[in-house]
Design a protein around this motif. Sequence first.
Motif, short mmCIF file in Angstrom:
data_model
loop_
_atom_site.label_atom_id
_atom_site.label_comp_id
_atom_site.label_asym_id
_atom_site.label_seq_id
_atom_site.Cartn_x
_atom_site.Cartn_y
_atom_site.Cartn_z
N LYS A 26 0.05 -12.38 -37.77
CA LYS A 26 -0.82 -13.50 -38.13
C LYS A 26 -1.25 -14.28 -36.89
N HIS A 27 -0.41 -14.27 -35.88
CA HIS A 27 -0.70 -15.03 -34.65
C HIS A 27 -0.58 -14.10 -33.44
N PRO A 28 -1.49 -13.16 -33.30
CA PRO A 28 -1.37 -12.17 -32.22
C PRO A 28 -1.49 -12.75 -30.83
N ASP A 29 -1.97 -13.98 -30.73
CA ASP A 29 -2.10 -14.61 -29.41
C ASP A 29 -0.82 -15.31 -28.98
N TRP A 30 0.17 -15.40 -29.85
CA TRP A 30 1.43 -16.03 -29.49
C TRP A 30 2.25 -15.12 -28.59
N THR A 31 3.10 -15.73 -27.77
CA THR A 31 4.03 -14.96 -26.96
C THR A 31 5.31 -14.70 -27.76
N ASN A 32 6.17 -13.85 -27.19
CA ASN A 32 7.46 -13.58 -27.83
C ASN A 32 8.26 -14.87 -28.03
N ASN A 33 8.19 -15.77 -27.06
CA ASN A 33 8.93 -17.03 -27.16
C ASN A 33 8.42 -17.88 -28.33
N GLN A 34 7.14 -17.89 -28.54
CA GLN A 34 6.56 -18.71 -29.61
C GLN A 34 6.88 -18.13 -30.99
N VAL A 35 6.83 -16.82 -31.11
CA VAL A 35 7.18 -16.20 -32.39
C VAL A 35 8.63 -16.51 -32.73
N LEU A 36 9.52 -16.34 -31.78
CA LEU A 36 10.93 -16.61 -32.01
C LEU A 36 11.16 -18.08 -32.33
N ARG A 37 10.48 -18.96 -31.62
CA ARG A 37 10.66 -20.40 -31.86
C ARG A 37 10.26 -20.77 -33.29
N VAL A 38 9.18 -20.19 -33.79
CA VAL A 38 8.75 -20.48 -35.16
C VAL A 38 9.75 -19.92 -36.17
N LEU A 39 10.30 -18.75 -35.91
CA LEU A 39 11.33 -18.21 -36.80
C LEU A 39 12.53 -19.15 -36.85
N ILE A 40 12.90 -19.70 -35.71
CA ILE A 40 14.03 -20.62 -35.65
C ILE A 40 13.69 -21.94 -36.35
N ASN A 41 12.52 -22.48 -36.08
CA ASN A 41 12.13 -23.77 -36.65
C ASN A 41 11.97 -23.72 -38.17
N THR A 42 11.56 -22.57 -38.69
CA THR A 42 11.34 -22.45 -40.14
C THR A 42 12.53 -21.86 -40.87
N ALA A 43 13.61 -21.55 -40.16
CA ALA A 43 14.79 -20.97 -40.80
C ALA A 43 15.42 -21.97 -41.75
N GLY A 44 15.98 -21.45 -42.84
CA GLY A 44 16.65 -22.30 -43.81
C GLY A 44 17.98 -22.80 -43.29
N LYS A 45 18.16 -24.09 -43.25
CA LYS A 45 19.37 -24.71 -42.73
C LYS A 45 20.26 -25.19 -43.88
N PRO A 46 21.58 -25.17 -43.70
CA PRO A 46 22.47 -25.75 -44.71
C PRO A 46 22.35 -27.26 -44.72
N LYS A 47 22.73 -27.89 -45.83
CA LYS A 47 22.63 -29.35 -45.94
C LYS A 47 23.65 -30.06 -45.07
N THR A 48 24.74 -29.38 -44.79
CA THR A 48 25.77 -29.98 -43.95
C THR A 48 26.21 -28.96 -42.91
N GLY A 49 26.86 -29.46 -41.87
CA GLY A 49 27.38 -28.57 -40.85
C GLY A 49 26.55 -28.59 -39.58
N LYS A 50 27.16 -28.17 -38.51
CA LYS A 50 26.53 -28.19 -37.21
C LYS A 50 25.58 -27.01 -37.02
N ILE A 51 24.44 -27.27 -36.41
CA ILE A 51 23.47 -26.23 -36.08
C ILE A 51 23.24 -26.26 -34.57
N PRO A 52 23.37 -25.13 -33.88
CA PRO A 52 23.62 -23.81 -34.42
C PRO A 52 25.05 -23.65 -34.93
N SER A 53 25.18 -22.91 -36.01
CA SER A 53 26.47 -22.63 -36.62
C SER A 53 27.00 -21.29 -36.13
N GLU A 54 28.30 -21.18 -36.02
CA GLU A 54 28.88 -19.91 -35.60
C GLU A 54 28.71 -18.82 -36.66
N TYR A 55 28.33 -19.21 -37.88
CA TYR A 55 28.14 -18.24 -38.95
C TYR A 55 26.68 -17.91 -39.22
#
Length: 336
Positions: free
Chosen positions: A215-244
């Motif tokens: 969808k975003h062919p002009d993005w770099t590898n860093n930008q694709v990964l950053r969006v995957l991280i930013n949009t990832a589902g997070k738990p309601k509690t607990g530290k992020i990044p989590s060891e699990y």
Amino acid sequence: MTELVGQVLPGKDYTSPTGNGWNDTDGHGTSMAMLIAGTGDDGGIVGLAPGAKILPLRVLAGGGPNRPGRDLKRVADAIHYAADHGAKVINIAIGVPDLSSSPEDRAPLGPAVQYALKRGSLVFAATGNDAQSGNPLSYPAATPGAVGVGAVDKTGTVGKFSTYGPQVALVAPGVDVPGHCSKSLAHYGDGYCIGYGTSEATALASASAALVWAKHPDWTNNQVLRVLINTAGKPKTGKIPSEYIGYGTVRPRVALLDGAGDPGPADVNPLFPNLGSPSPSTAPAGKSSGKPTQAGAARGGGAGDTGAWMWAGIAAAVVVVGGGLGAAVLRRRRAH
């Protein structure tokens, strides 16, 4: 399997001078290819990025003694090959526990992963299925630059088998996942089983990256990964990044349909902002410490099933994103 007809490109077999990488002796590599690029033809599996093409790169020969130095050198060579042949997402589901290999065995992996990053690729690696068997780090997932992927079930609960620690960057579905298997083991029809593992999770995370990149062919590898991280589902509690779960569960729908996630700077890796020259074997030895590294420095780790030398699945899956919705290349290999 008909869902991969027309999807597989000529590849390379590092175990045979004449092979093209198509030989899959137990179906695991085929399953990973299906999860990424399956077309669903004739009632088969529909992959997450069904516009994909498969580039099979085989690095392990079935049977015979395990030789970490030789096999990890092949993995490194295959990473170079994938990056040189336009691979944007390199998904590796092979694992060698750190206690079963030496720094010399692992030495080629660091430069290979960093070479792929410099060529603009992403390298995803299964964190492993050994959480209940010593929870060891493994390679190449524990190589700096790789994105470690753990497994969760349909409720978002981490699989009991999923190797944990600071090496986990993201998680994806890896429990009760359909795949190809031998007819003697098939649960559903001709050669299909329900399986589990961080291999499956890594394939789906890689396919997610392929979709975002398409969808975003002009993005770099860093930008694709950053969006995957930013949009990832997070738990309601607990530290992020989590060891699990690392930074959370991949959610490509949020990135694709909701347009969420800030791609940020093109030249800064969100997990390894300070990664400089190749420095293989910098992951801690032995068991995972359970303590997350600094934000942005999570490493991939974990092994296959259990034992001193086990493979989480295929040797590697390589997804190449081109035009269209996920024109991808998956590097397929059988594990043994």
